[in-house]
Design an enzyme around this catalytic site. Structure first.
Site, short mmCIF file in Angstrom:
data_model
loop_
_atom_site.label_atom_id
_atom_site.label_comp_id
_atom_site.label_asym_id
_atom_site.label_seq_id
_atom_site.Cartn_x
_atom_site.Cartn_y
_atom_site.Cartn_z
N LYS A 48 90.21 -4.80 -35.00
CA LYS A 48 89.63 -3.46 -35.06
C LYS A 48 88.15 -3.50 -34.70
O LYS A 48 87.65 -2.65 -33.96
CB LYS A 48 89.84 -2.87 -36.45
CG LYS A 48 89.29 -1.45 -36.62
CD LYS A 48 87.92 -1.39 -37.28
CE LYS A 48 88.00 -1.84 -38.73
NZ LYS A 48 86.71 -1.64 -39.44
N ARG A 50 84.17 -1.72 -30.83
CA ARG A 50 82.95 -2.05 -30.08
C ARG A 50 83.22 -2.01 -28.58
O ARG A 50 82.39 -1.52 -27.80
CB ARG A 50 82.44 -3.43 -30.50
CG ARG A 50 81.72 -3.43 -31.84
CD ARG A 50 81.50 -4.86 -32.36
NE ARG A 50 80.65 -4.90 -33.55
CZ ARG A 50 81.05 -4.59 -34.77
NH1 ARG A 50 82.31 -4.24 -34.97
NH2 ARG A 50 80.22 -4.65 -35.80
N SER A 73 75.83 -3.85 -42.21
CA SER A 73 75.37 -4.33 -40.90
C SER A 73 75.67 -3.31 -39.81
O SER A 73 75.07 -3.37 -38.72
CB SER A 73 76.05 -5.65 -40.56
OG SER A 73 77.44 -5.49 -40.38
N GLN A 74 76.58 -2.38 -40.07
CA GLN A 74 76.94 -1.38 -39.06
C GLN A 74 75.75 -0.51 -38.67
O GLN A 74 75.71 0.03 -37.56
CB GLN A 74 78.10 -0.51 -39.54
CG GLN A 74 79.42 -1.25 -39.59
CD GLN A 74 80.56 -0.39 -40.09
OE1 GLN A 74 80.36 0.74 -40.54
NE2 GLN A 74 81.77 -0.91 -40.04
N SER A 122 77.36 -9.23 -43.81
CA SER A 122 78.29 -9.31 -42.65
C SER A 122 77.59 -9.74 -41.38
O SER A 122 77.76 -9.13 -40.31
CB SER A 122 79.00 -7.96 -42.44
OG SER A 122 79.67 -7.55 -43.61
N GLU A 136 84.80 -7.81 -46.35
CA GLU A 136 86.09 -7.12 -46.16
C GLU A 136 87.27 -7.96 -46.64
O GLU A 136 88.35 -7.43 -46.90
CB GLU A 136 86.27 -6.77 -44.68
CG GLU A 136 86.39 -7.98 -43.77
CD GLU A 136 86.10 -7.65 -42.32
OE1 GLU A 136 86.95 -7.97 -41.48
OE2 GLU A 136 85.04 -7.05 -42.02
N HIS A 181 81.99 0.94 -49.46
CA HIS A 181 82.98 0.83 -48.38
C HIS A 181 83.96 2.00 -48.48
O HIS A 181 83.61 3.07 -48.96
CB HIS A 181 83.67 -0.53 -48.45
CG HIS A 181 82.93 -1.60 -47.73
ND1 HIS A 181 83.54 -2.64 -47.03
CD2 HIS A 181 81.60 -1.80 -47.56
CE1 HIS A 181 82.62 -3.41 -46.49
NE2 HIS A 181 81.44 -2.94 -46.80
N ARG A 232 92.51 -2.30 -47.49
CA ARG A 232 92.33 -3.64 -48.07
C ARG A 232 92.83 -3.69 -49.52
O ARG A 232 93.28 -4.73 -49.98
CB ARG A 232 90.86 -4.04 -48.02
CG ARG A 232 90.22 -4.01 -46.63
CD ARG A 232 90.79 -5.04 -45.70
NE ARG A 232 90.09 -5.00 -44.41
CZ ARG A 232 90.57 -5.48 -43.28
NH1 ARG A 232 91.77 -6.04 -43.26
NH2 ARG A 232 89.89 -5.40 -42.16
N LYS A 248 95.41 2.32 -41.27
CA LYS A 248 94.01 2.33 -40.83
C LYS A 248 93.75 1.24 -39.80
O LYS A 248 93.07 1.47 -38.79
CB LYS A 248 93.09 2.17 -42.03
CG LYS A 248 91.60 2.09 -41.71
CD LYS A 248 90.80 1.96 -42.99
CE LYS A 248 89.33 1.66 -42.70
NZ LYS A 248 88.65 2.80 -42.04
#
Length: 424
Positions: free
Chosen positions: A26, A31, A170-171, A198, A313, A340, A385, A410
């Site tokens: 994913k 990306r 980190s996103q 991350s 994650e 999250h 998760r 997802k």
């Protein structure tokens, strides 16, 4: 099998053995879609994940004017177009959509509105929205720092220097990295705060930019400088999603079985690659060959003390394995999981303890003291998760049911069938 309450998690009848092929990553898929959408020509993507998060990303980019088509062989062609509004973007509960798309929407001409699932409205967005404002982008979030909000694009973005606190995700950095080359002055990102979690995901963003000819200087700690310029179109084969391999490999660890995940790359920036070390720490035997990664359970599961700051994650599945260890486990460096898809630390504590477990939140993680567990309904909070963790617990717990197993769509829509085929 489903009941009125939930999906009955398969109980292992002995060692779990098998081979599993997981779909595309994913993180790489979304990306690759973003970069292809603002590249200098069409790109062809093979092995692209077909799941809710990637569907939301495709929908978002299409709404902005990007051409996306798929042939009978499931090769996806992305053709950059003139980005424009008005448009509406549904982020669902996908962090990559709600964070990666606004910096691209800022390049559009017109107003782009963003909204998502109810819980998505609770996820803080003020870091990325504030950074975009610093770079010259007009945003209306009604002063909330959350969804819904609107980006008023002017067809270009000035760019330049921006300081932010990316300790929550980190996103926030990746979002600016991915679009920054298309800004007039590029982007000079500086992080000021606790360590960015991350790190492998940041490495992934930088590597994918460099593959497409973008100059990124990350030689100074907590600073990323992206030079302005074109993003080269690139045909890309997407790697298997190593994070989604976690529950299948965990089945071997817990039951003394042997599971191989095919196509495991020799070199990768995916955080899931750390499963090799993590499951070894639990006491399993782990080998990688050209065929894939094989995990063999040894009949013993050792307690662990792990810093999961780079692989947050994976925490739910790792916590499920730790619940059956021969001693306490400590999972650290994951305070950011409170923001999250749900508050994962609170959710894991509550759901494990509701089954008779002994889990306590720490400031930055969890302490897990193994105790005999009993059946019951395991809540997933719309979080894939959490569903994976419940399935792993169900291997060794009679009568465990999983609420909303469909949330696994997802990132892995086939999970219920794959899990039943392996564990049932």
């Amino acid at each position: 099998m489903s009941t009125e309450q939930g999906w009955a998690a398969p109980r292992a009848q002995g060692p779990v053995n098998g081979r599993v092929t997981v779909p595309g990553s994913k993180s790489i898929s979304n990306r690759a879609l973003i970069l292809a959408a603002i590249a200098d020509g069409p790109s062809h993507l093979t092995g692209l994940l077909a799941a809710r998060d990637t569907s939301l990303m495709r929908g978002a980019l299409t709404a902005l004017g990007v051409g996306i088509t798929e042939n009978e062989q499931h090769t996806v062609t992305v053709t950059p177009g003139s980005l424009k509004g008005p448009a509406s973007v549904d982020c669902g509960l996908a962090g990559t959509v709600m964070r990666f798309v606004p910096p691209v929407a800022a390049l559009a001409d017109g107003v782009i509105e963003f909204d998502g699932d109810p819980y998505a409205r609770e996820r803080p967005m003020n870091v990325i929205l504030g950074a975009l404002r610093t770079l010259g982008v007009q945003i209306d979030d009604h002063g909330t720092g959350r969804m819904p909000y609107a980006v008023s694009g002017a067809g270009s973005v000035r760019g330049g220097k921006v300081t932010l606190d990316a300790s929550g995700s980190s996103q926030f950095v990746s979002a600016l990295l991915l679009a920054g080359a298309r800004y007039d002055e590029g982007v000079d990102i500086r992080h000021d705060g606790k360590p960015v979690p991350s790190q492998p995901h940041l490495d992934m963003s930088v590597a994918m930019l460099r593959e497409r000819g973008v100059h990124v200087d990350d030689s100074e700690p907590n600073r990323w400088v992206v030079a302005p310029g074109p993003i080269r179109a690139l045909d890309t084969a997407i790697e298997p999603d190593l994070s989604n391999a976690a529950p299948f490999l965990a089945a071997a660890v817990l039951t003394g079985g042997e599971v191989t995940v095919t196509g495991w790359p020799a070199m990768t920036t995916q955080p899931g690659d750390q499963l090799k070390d993590i499951f070894t720490r639990f006491g399993a035997e782990v080998t990688r060959t050209d065929d894939g990664l094989t995990v063999r359970g040894t009949g013993r599961v050792q307690g662990v003390d792990l810093d999961l700051s780079e692989v947050g994650e994976l925490t739910p599945v790792i916590a499920a394995v730790a619940a059956f260890a021969d001693g306490p486990s400590y999972l650290r460096g994951i305070a950011h999981l409170r923001f999250h898809e749900t508050d994962r630390l609170a959710a894991l504590e509550h759901e494990f303890n509701a089954l008779g477990g002994d889990v306590t939140q720490l400031d930055d993680g969890l302490e897990i003291r193994p105790k005999p567990l009993h059946g019951g309904l395991f809540g997933t909070y719309g979080d894939h998760r959490m569903a994976h963790a419940a399935a792993v617990l169900g291997l060794l717990v009679d009568g465990l049911e999983i609420e909303n197993i469909g949330t696994t769509a997802k990132t892995l829509p086939e999970f219920p069938e794959m899990w039943s085929g392996l564990a049932g």
